[in-house]
Design a protein around this motif. Sequence first.
Motif, PDB file in Angstrom:
ATOM      1  N   GLY A 245      -5.039 -10.250   8.704  1.00 58.90           N
ATOM      2  CA  GLY A 245      -5.285 -11.460   7.928  1.00 58.90           C
ATOM      3  C   GLY A 245      -6.272 -11.310   6.799  1.00 58.90           C
ATOM      4  O   GLY A 245      -6.583 -12.277   6.108  1.00 58.90           O
ATOM      5  N   TRP A 246      -6.783 -10.085   6.562  1.00 62.30           N
ATOM      6  CA  TRP A 246      -7.755  -9.873   5.492  1.00 62.30           C
ATOM      7  C   TRP A 246      -7.130 -10.105   4.125  1.00 62.30           C
ATOM      8  O   TRP A 246      -5.997  -9.691   3.877  1.00 62.30           O
ATOM      9  N   LYS A 247      -7.854 -10.759   3.250  1.00 59.09           N
ATOM     10  CA  LYS A 247      -7.390 -10.940   1.867  1.00 59.09           C
ATOM     11  C   LYS A 247      -7.418  -9.608   1.125  1.00 59.09           C
ATOM     12  O   LYS A 247      -6.559  -9.331   0.308  1.00 59.09           O
ATOM     13  N   GLU A 248      -8.433  -8.807   1.386  1.00 65.95           N
ATOM     14  CA  GLU A 248      -8.532  -7.433   0.897  1.00 65.95           C
ATOM     15  C   GLU A 248      -9.121  -6.598   2.027  1.00 65.95           C
ATOM     16  O   GLU A 248      -9.787  -7.127   2.913  1.00 65.95           O
ATOM     17  N   ILE A 249      -8.861  -5.298   1.988  1.00 70.03           N
ATOM     18  CA  ILE A 249      -9.383  -4.437   3.036  1.00 70.03           C
ATOM     19  C   ILE A 249     -10.884  -4.232   2.823  1.00 70.03           C
ATOM     20  O   ILE A 249     -11.306  -3.770   1.764  1.00 70.03           O
ATOM     21  N   PRO A 250     -11.724  -4.582   3.812  1.00 73.78           N
ATOM     22  CA  PRO A 250     -13.173  -4.378   3.647  1.00 73.78           C
ATOM     23  C   PRO A 250     -13.532  -2.904   3.738  1.00 73.78           C
ATOM     24  O   PRO A 250     -12.712  -2.070   4.153  1.00 73.78           O
TER      25      PRO A 250
ATOM     26  N   PRO B 160      -2.518  -0.052 -13.652  1.00 72.11           N
ATOM     27  CA  PRO B 160      -1.222  -0.312 -13.014  1.00 72.11           C
ATOM     28  C   PRO B 160      -1.407  -1.012 -11.681  1.00 72.11           C
ATOM     29  O   PRO B 160      -2.443  -0.845 -11.023  1.00 72.11           O
ATOM     30  N   PRO B 161      -0.419  -1.818 -11.246  1.00 72.55           N
ATOM     31  CA  PRO B 161      -0.557  -2.525  -9.966  1.00 72.55           C
ATOM     32  C   PRO B 161      -0.564  -1.564  -8.788  1.00 72.55           C
ATOM     33  O   PRO B 161       0.014  -0.479  -8.842  1.00 72.55           O
ATOM     34  N   VAL B 162      -1.250  -1.975  -7.731  1.00 71.77           N
ATOM     35  CA  VAL B 162      -1.304  -1.185  -6.501  1.00 71.77           C
ATOM     36  C   VAL B 162      -0.752  -2.030  -5.356  1.00 71.77           C
ATOM     37  O   VAL B 162      -1.106  -3.212  -5.225  1.00 71.77           O
ATOM     38  N   PHE B 163       0.126  -1.445  -4.588  1.00 67.04           N
ATOM     39  CA  PHE B 163       0.726  -2.159  -3.465  1.00 67.04           C
ATOM     40  C   PHE B 163       0.292  -1.501  -2.151  1.00 67.04           C
ATOM     41  O   PHE B 163       0.263  -0.273  -2.045  1.00 67.04           O
ATOM     42  N   VAL B 164      -0.037  -2.323  -1.179  1.00 63.36           N
ATOM     43  CA  VAL B 164      -0.403  -1.821   0.143  1.00 63.36           C
ATOM     44  C   VAL B 164       0.505  -2.466   1.185  1.00 63.36           C
ATOM     45  O   VAL B 164       0.968  -3.605   1.015  1.00 63.36           O
ATOM     46  N   GLU B 165       0.778  -1.710   2.229  1.00 60.50           N
ATOM     47  CA  GLU B 165       1.584  -2.260   3.315  1.00 60.50           C
ATOM     48  C   GLU B 165       0.720  -3.158   4.182  1.00 60.50           C
ATOM     49  O   GLU B 165      -0.437  -2.853   4.456  1.00 60.50           O
ATOM     50  N   GLU B 166       1.300  -4.278   4.607  1.00 60.10           N
ATOM     51  CA  GLU B 166       0.591  -5.163   5.517  1.00 60.10           C
ATOM     52  C   GLU B 166       1.563  -5.683   6.568  1.00 60.10           C
ATOM     53  O   GLU B 166       2.776  -5.767   6.336  1.00 60.10           O
TER      54      GLU B 166
ATOM     55  N   LYS C 142       5.002  -5.477   1.589  1.00 57.30           N
ATOM     56  CA  LYS C 142       4.096  -4.920   0.587  1.00 57.30           C
ATOM     57  C   LYS C 142       3.372  -6.052  -0.135  1.00 57.30           C
ATOM     58  O   LYS C 142       3.980  -7.037  -0.534  1.00 57.30           O
ATOM     59  N   LYS C 143       2.071  -5.844  -0.325  1.00 59.08           N
ATOM     60  CA  LYS C 143       1.244  -6.843  -0.993  1.00 59.08           C
ATOM     61  C   LYS C 143       0.558  -6.208  -2.180  1.00 59.08           C
ATOM     62  O   LYS C 143      -0.009  -5.113  -2.071  1.00 59.08           O
ATOM     63  N   GLU C 144       0.665  -6.880  -3.317  1.00 56.32           N
ATOM     64  CA  GLU C 144      -0.004  -6.355  -4.521  1.00 56.32           C
ATOM     65  C   GLU C 144      -1.482  -6.741  -4.475  1.00 56.32           C
ATOM     66  O   GLU C 144      -1.829  -7.891  -4.239  1.00 56.32           O
TER      67      GLU C 144
END
Length: 356
Positions: free
Chosen positions: A43-48, A249-255, A348-350
């Motif tokens: 549930g993190w908005k960004e990875i701490p 450039p955009p970065v996408f992470v798996e969540e 995937k979340k940008e």
Amino acid sequence: RGTLKIGDIIVAGSTWCKVRSMTDDRGKSVKSAGPASAVRVMGWKEIPHAGDMVLQAESEAQAKHVVAHRIDKRKKKEQLGSLEAMNEKRREIHLRESTVRAEQKAHAKAVWEFHQGLRSTHPEPLVKTDKHTYGAAEKSSPDTPEIPIIPVVIKGDVSGTVEAVEAALKNLPSTKIKPVVLSTGVGQVTESDVVMASSSDKSVIIAFNVKADKKTQTKAKREHVEVMSYRIIYKLLEDFEKLMLGRLPPVFVEEVQGEAVVQQVFDITLKGNKPARIAGSRVTSGTISRAALAQVLRGGKVVFSGEISSLKNVKADIAESTKGQEFGIAFAGFDDLREGDIVQSMGKKEIQQKLD
């Protein structure tokens, strides 16, 4: 200290989280975690960052306020550092100019003394050793990957201001993207400055305490050159950081978008007498989507990652299943399913990049 529960609002560093789900070190879903418990929080908005202190907030509004305050405090600290660098640069410029003037005065006096017959030899001519080369990017080693740049033309009211602005830009974080100064000058922005800027792709002109007339502004628009005018250094640095971030450039992470637990495994026959192993499961959090990639966890380890071949509710094909619902699921090329396995639906979340 304390107990972490699903639904709690927590803050860590410059991000916050509403706990959607938690799993222990074996990959099993848990509803709460006490002191010294190791859990994975979704549930993190960004990875701490590792080592950030986690604190509970009373509400989302309080969490957002705390995060915004921390980010603002960090930016002000960075800007203060840039301002101090500007002041130091101005002191260096003043000292250098004072030294040059003193040397020129002493040289002029020595020349006068020679012509008056007060000294036998003509003084050696002054040699300019302080050279400034503009527009040359730093050369990197062959093993260093090239990073994107923002070409910049700087114009200001006085030379001290121009050099201070240039120094402030160079002090910005530049590991992912950096400003490269094409030219600098004192006075209003001219059409020549626009021509210089247009020679490089996506260049900008920084006008500090000076203006550009209408003719120059029209040419800048025609050449797609942005003229950024400022009187306050804080605002300049703040906007330029935003410009740098916008050029990355955009970065996408798996969540994890949803999680389910396998309750029963059974074999069925699909159309064309094709056998298939189905995992009867129940969604514990989020949404399990037919179109998303999935992974299966067993004992906290990923045993499968790939596509979902079938998602059904009783006999009907469904597009997704939400929290509390039961469904049957099959995977493409994987049938080693067991009761207690954890099924995760991945997406995937940008995320916005950071300069440092």
